[in-house]
Design a protein around this motif. Structure first.
Motif, PDB file in Angstrom:
ATOM      1  N   ARG A  13     -10.927   0.938   2.748  1.00  0.00           N
ATOM      2  CA  ARG A  13     -10.466  -0.407   3.106  1.00  0.00           C
ATOM      3  C   ARG A  13      -9.001  -0.278   3.489  1.00  0.00           C
ATOM      4  N   TYR A  36      -5.990  -3.204 -16.040  1.00  0.00           N
ATOM      5  CA  TYR A  36      -5.235  -4.424 -16.327  1.00  0.00           C
ATOM      6  C   TYR A  36      -5.198  -4.786 -17.811  1.00  0.00           C
ATOM      7  N   HIS A  72     -11.068   2.294 -13.613  1.00  0.00           N
ATOM      8  CA  HIS A  72      -9.862   1.610 -14.074  1.00  0.00           C
ATOM      9  C   HIS A  72      -9.718   2.017 -15.533  1.00  0.00           C
ATOM     10  N   LEU A  98      -8.337   4.825  -3.550  1.00  0.00           N
ATOM     11  CA  LEU A  98      -8.411   4.191  -4.868  1.00  0.00           C
ATOM     12  C   LEU A  98      -9.859   4.115  -5.355  1.00  0.00           C
ATOM     13  N   SER A 149     -11.947  -5.965  -3.820  1.00  0.00           N
ATOM     14  CA  SER A 149     -11.125  -4.917  -3.218  1.00  0.00           C
ATOM     15  C   SER A 149     -11.947  -3.781  -2.631  1.00  0.00           C
ATOM     16  N   ASP A 151      -3.034  -0.403 -11.877  1.00  0.00           N
ATOM     17  CA  ASP A 151      -3.837  -1.262 -11.012  1.00  0.00           C
ATOM     18  C   ASP A 151      -2.857  -2.276 -10.431  1.00  0.00           C
ATOM     19  N   TRP A 152      -3.279  -2.919  -9.345  1.00  0.00           N
ATOM     20  CA  TRP A 152      -2.339  -3.757  -8.590  1.00  0.00           C
ATOM     21  C   TRP A 152      -1.894  -4.985  -9.410  1.00  0.00           C
ATOM     22  N   MET A 166      -5.765   5.506 -12.220  1.00  0.00           N
ATOM     23  CA  MET A 166      -5.242   4.137 -12.168  1.00  0.00           C
ATOM     24  C   MET A 166      -5.432   3.480 -13.529  1.00  0.00           C
ATOM     25  N   TRP A 210       0.791  -1.235   0.000  1.00  0.00           N
ATOM     26  CA  TRP A 210       0.000   0.000   0.000  1.00  0.00           C
ATOM     27  C   TRP A 210       0.824   1.287   0.000  1.00  0.00           C
ATOM     28  N   ASP A 223      -7.979   1.239  -0.919  1.00  0.00           N
ATOM     29  CA  ASP A 223      -9.307   1.243  -1.538  1.00  0.00           C
ATOM     30  C   ASP A 223     -10.231   1.993  -0.583  1.00  0.00           C
ATOM     31  N   ARG A 238      -9.366 -10.762 -16.812  1.00  0.00           N
ATOM     32  CA  ARG A 238      -9.287  -9.317 -16.589  1.00  0.00           C
ATOM     33  C   ARG A 238      -7.868  -8.784 -16.632  1.00  0.00           C
ATOM     34  N   GLU A 279     -15.803  -8.945  -7.700  1.00  0.00           N
ATOM     35  CA  GLU A 279     -14.575  -8.697  -8.449  1.00  0.00           C
ATOM     36  C   GLU A 279     -13.935 -10.061  -8.692  1.00  0.00           C
ATOM     37  N   MET A 281      -5.415  -7.638  -2.210  1.00  0.00           N
ATOM     38  CA  MET A 281      -6.141  -6.738  -3.117  1.00  0.00           C
ATOM     39  C   MET A 281      -7.545  -7.209  -3.391  1.00  0.00           C
ATOM     40  N   ARG A 323     -18.024  -6.606 -11.797  1.00  0.00           N
ATOM     41  CA  ARG A 323     -17.823  -5.402 -10.986  1.00  0.00           C
ATOM     42  C   ARG A 323     -18.835  -4.310 -11.336  1.00  0.00           C
TER      43      ARG A 323
HETATM   44  C1  BGC Z   1      -8.491  -3.784  -8.155  1.00  0.00           C
HETATM   45  C2  BGC Z   1      -8.456  -2.308  -7.866  1.00  0.00           C
HETATM   46  C3  BGC Z   1      -7.994  -2.079  -6.453  1.00  0.00           C
HETATM   47  C4  BGC Z   1      -6.637  -2.745  -6.254  1.00  0.00           C
HETATM   48  C5  BGC Z   1      -6.078  -2.594  -4.849  1.00  0.00           C
HETATM   49  C6  BGC Z   1      -7.196  -4.494  -7.792  1.00  0.00           C
HETATM   50  O1  BGC Z   1      -7.364  -5.861  -7.846  1.00  0.00           O
HETATM   51  O2  BGC Z   1      -8.772  -3.990  -9.522  1.00  0.00           O
HETATM   52  O3  BGC Z   1      -9.722  -1.757  -8.049  1.00  0.00           O
HETATM   53  O4  BGC Z   1      -7.939  -0.709  -6.173  1.00  0.00           O
HETATM   54  O5  BGC Z   1      -6.772  -4.130  -6.493  1.00  0.00           O
HETATM   55  O6  BGC Z   1      -6.815  -3.327  -3.933  1.00  0.00           O
END
Ligand code: BGC
Length: 781
Positions: free
Chosen positions: A48, A197, A151, A103, A346, A229-230, A194, A25, A42, A161, A407, A56, A117
């Motif tokens: 979060r 993917y 995204h 995020l 997430s 994105d992560w 952000m 993070w 998030d 994805r 997700e 994530m 999503r």
């Molecule tokens: C999600 C993002 C999220 C990130 C961090 C990714 O898997 O697509 O929306 O902000 O993880 O948790």
């Protein structure tokens, strides 16, 4: 902060490393230069914030935070100020935990009802999604917290994805999939964006200079930082060239050496790296200057309730059964006591409190029927039938269980669990006064809609959702939400059906997304875009156009206070380049006492009429200005002459699907729209696997990947008491995210556990080059 001085004092290696975060993070601190780390969390409808073990997909604990309604519900308020207040509240909660970047919001387009999503997104319409996202960002950033708009872009499905390719023609991309981001960037000015993917037309978003620099920065004027994105970074070298600044999560050294070599051998300019370092440092500087203010969690809970009340949509109310006139009611269904109030992944929040429908209606009898997955037994059905018969009104709580949408995976079908359908049918047969309170993040098939008297759709209403539902049912609050996506009668009516949920989705329907398709094709829908009932009625009068200002007067002609969401659509001149029958170009929420009238004004601008045709161009001619209560309930219309240019239709247009909308667009139709032949991309197979291939894709032709897959599944199962239960949404999501994740993302997400060379070695072995693989593992850095 002396940003230029800091950059000058850093070595090339330090600069490259700085552009990858420190851990899950945080950005990296530079203690010798007084640069602190900043934290990002998030998410779109609540904070979060994980101070312990990070992930994530919302599996590990996060700190308690207000769980606001998900975007499906907040969007349905069509209330910019209220959504801005949500953004502001989340910003305050973030700052209190020393979180600099939130995020969210997400403003991808709901292309298909099955998108996993969809609940996190605002609309099928880019105008509405963009305006709402911009408001959220303005509210959030007014606190000093920074929003990360996500995204970016064309990330409208969960299947594949992380490496799927969204294949879209330029006009559709601009008018539909980029338009919401454009508004959110220009009017919200987020500190970060952000990147998504997926690939767009063959290029990963993180590699795309066109997307991240030419469009986002040069055309739209974005001056903030781009974060991946992560695990979305594809190639660090291309990413620097494209303007992709920060690689998250941190902890790996993915492509550091290769990037260093690229600068040394002259294929990557050091200036590109400096630009990214500068943008990250500017963000850190901004964050440093911000002070947290005290957080009033009770006030935030109350705000969450107001949003849920305003975002709930009354879909049906026969014989005015609602608001309830009697206390002789029974609540039926598990979801009345265990409401579905947020989505998985997430965006999953640990709420500060939770009010279910049963908590908010303690005097009503309650029969919990069905299990977590929606299955019901015969004995339960008998019990609910008896209870329904014994009460004046039966209220059934039903909808999509957690397992149905999340997700990480898309919905398998558009229906409710069979148990829920049976429960509703049985109750409706036993008691003609049946009301359904519906929970879920996107459009559903409602086979029983004609058999019940009322349907109140709560979406995913957040932690105060039960109180909001009770207030709406009893008339303490008056429903005013309107659907932000069309509800087709059945999934068979969805135009993107065949071209969704496949590896490289072909966006064959082009600009005809949601009502843009249904309205022009004349398809019957269950509930149209923009639709929602109230306990009062509204009259529309006095539509006027002066220059580009449209005014209309709305009167509350009923006996209760209420709010109307007034919608303005434009209809293009006939006989020009193909266009939807109508498109939303303005909306306003009007609060009215009984008998009260208010005049609302909408300002149209050039973009209200423009289409993308190698640039934004206005087809001149006479437009219809339509004002109404939904896309299918136009109350007033007038004409407006718009000066523009003559834009000729493409030679292939006449009689094509894009003009007639008859049947489905064929591949040939779509290739004409794309403007070139589009070869079908081969499925990855042994010998041609790349760092973009996943363990799940390689396991059937590679023993080493099979072992890797099983080891991963076993490790994940450990956190679920050893059970490999695919019906547990968290397990399923984790398994999919971990095993269907491209090899490069395994390196990035692995916090150093999987090095570049190990991944490259495994890849060689999976491609059948065993010795080369071993050599690679031993010799590369
Ligand atoms: C999600 C993002 C999220 C990130 C961090 C990714 O898997 O697509 O929306 O902000 O993880 O948790």
């Amino acid at each position: 902060m002396d940003i230029k001085g800091i950059i000058q004092s850093m070595t090339l290696q330090e600069k490259i490393a700085f552009c990858t975060g420190a851990d899950f993070w945080h950005t990296k601190a530079l203690p010798k230069k007084d640069v602190p780390a900043i934290m990002m969390c998030d998410g779109p409808h609540g904070l979060r914030c994980q101070k312990g073990e990070a992930d994530m997909i919302g599996v590990n604990k996060s700190l308690p935070a207000t769980c606001f309604p998900a975007a499906v519900t907040a969007g349905a308020t069509w209330n910019r100020e209220l959504y801005a207040a949500e953004g502001e509240a989340i910003g305050r909660e973030a700052l209190a935990e020393e979180v600099a970047v939130v995020l969210g919001p997400g403003c991808n387009i709901k292309r298909n009802p099955l998108g996993g999503r969809n609940f996190e997104y605002l609309s099928e319409d880019p105008y509405l999604a963009g305006k709402m996202a911009a408001a959220f960002i303005r509210g959030q950033q007014s606190t000093g917290a920074v929003s990360s708009l996500k995204h970016f872009a064309a990330n409208s499905q969960e299947y594949k994805r992380q490496n799927g390719d969204s294949q879209i023609d330029q006009r559709t991309l601009r008018e539909i999939y980029l338009a919401a981001f454009e508004t959110a960037v220009k009017e919200g000015n987020p500190g970060t964006v952000m990147c998504a993917y997926n690939k767009i037309n063959g290029t990963h978003c993180s590699d795309s200079k066109v997307l991240l620099t030419d469009i986002l920065r040069t055309e739209w004027g974005f001056d903030g930082m781009v974060v991946t994105d992560w695990g979305a970074l594809n190639d660090r070298i291309k990413g620097f060239r494209a303007g992709c600044d920060l690689n998250m999560p941190g902890g790996s050294r993915f492509m550091e050496q290769a990037t260093l070599d690229a600068v040394k051998n002259g294929t990557l300019s050091e200036a590109d790296i400096d630009a990214s370092v500068e943008r990250i440092l500017k963000l850190v500087e901004k964050a440093q200057a911000v002070k947290a203010k005290p957080v009033d969690f009770d006030a935030h809970h109350a705000l969450a309730q107001t949003i849920a009340e305003q975002g709930a949509v009354l879909l049906k109310n026969e014989s005015g059964i609602l608001p309830l006139q009697t206390k002789n009611v029974v609540l039926i269904g598990r979801m009345a006591g265990k409401m579905r109030y947020q989505g998985s992944g997430s965006s999953h929040i640990n709420p500060t409190k939770l009010v279910n429908l049963t908590d908010a209606m303690p005097d009503a009898s309650y029969i919990p029927c069905g299990d977590a997955q929606g299955a019901v037994t015969e004995a339960e059905l008998q019990e609910v039938v008896n209870a329904a018969k014994a009460h004046k009104i039966a209220i059934v709580a039903a909808g999509l269980p957690d397992l149905y949408e999340s997700e990480g995976f898309d919905r398998e079908h558009m229906g409710l669990p069979e148990g829920h359908n049976r429960m509703i049918e049985a109750v409706a047969e036993a008691n003609p006064n049946t009301v359904v309170v519906l929970f879920g993040g996107s459009a559903m098939e409602l086979s029983w809609a004609n058999k019940v008297k009322a349907i109140l759709y709560m979406g995913l209403p957040g932690q105060a959702g039960g109180q909001a539902a009770a207030n709406l049912l009893t008339g303490k609050a008056n429903p005013s939400g309107k659907l932000t996506e069309s509800w087709p009668v059945s999934y068979g009516d969805v135009i993107s059906k065949e071209a969704f949920g496949v590896r490289n989705p072909e966006y064959r329907e082009g600009i005809y997304v949601g009502y843009r398709y249904y309205d022009k094709a004349g398809k019957v829908v269950r509930y149209p875009f923009g639709y929602g009932l109230s306990y009062t009625q509204f009259a529309y009068s006095g539509l006027k156009v002066e220059n580009r200002t449209v005014t209309v007067t709305i009167t509350n002609t009923g006996s209760r206070r209420g709010a109307e969401v007034v919608q303005l659509y434009i209809a293009p001149p006939k006989g020009c380049i193909f266009r939807p029958e109508k498109e939303l170009k303005g909306f306003a929420r009007v609060d009215l006492e009984p008998g009260e009238s208010k005049t609302v004004a909408f300002e149209l601008d050039c973009r209200s009429f423009a289409i993308w045709n190698d640039g934004w161009k206005i087809p001149g001619g006479t437009y219809q200005i339509l004002v109404g209560a939904s896309s299918r309930d136009i109350r007033l219309e007038t004409e407006m002459d718009v000066r523009g240019e003559a834009i000729s239709a493409p030679a292939w247009q006449e009689g094509s699907w894009y003009e007639t909308l008859s049947g489905k667009p064929s591949r040939e139709d779509w290739e004409r729209l794309m403007g070139h032949p589009v070869p079908i991309q081969p499925e990855p197979k042994k010998g041609s696997f790349t760092m973009d291939s996943s363990c799940a894709e390689m396991k059937d032709s590679s023993l080493i990947m099979k072992i890797q897959y099983n080891v991963t599944a076993n490790i994940i199962a450990k956190s679920f008491g050893g059970k490999k239960d695919l019906s547990d949404p968290s397990y399923r999501m984790m398994l999919l995210c971990a095993t269907d994740c491209p090899l490069r993302a395994v390196v990035i997400n692995g916090n150093g556990a999987m090095t570049d060379s190990l991944a490259q070695g495994l890849l060689c072995i999976a491609n059948g080059k065993f010795f080369q693989g071993i050599k690679c593992m031993c010799t590369r850095g």
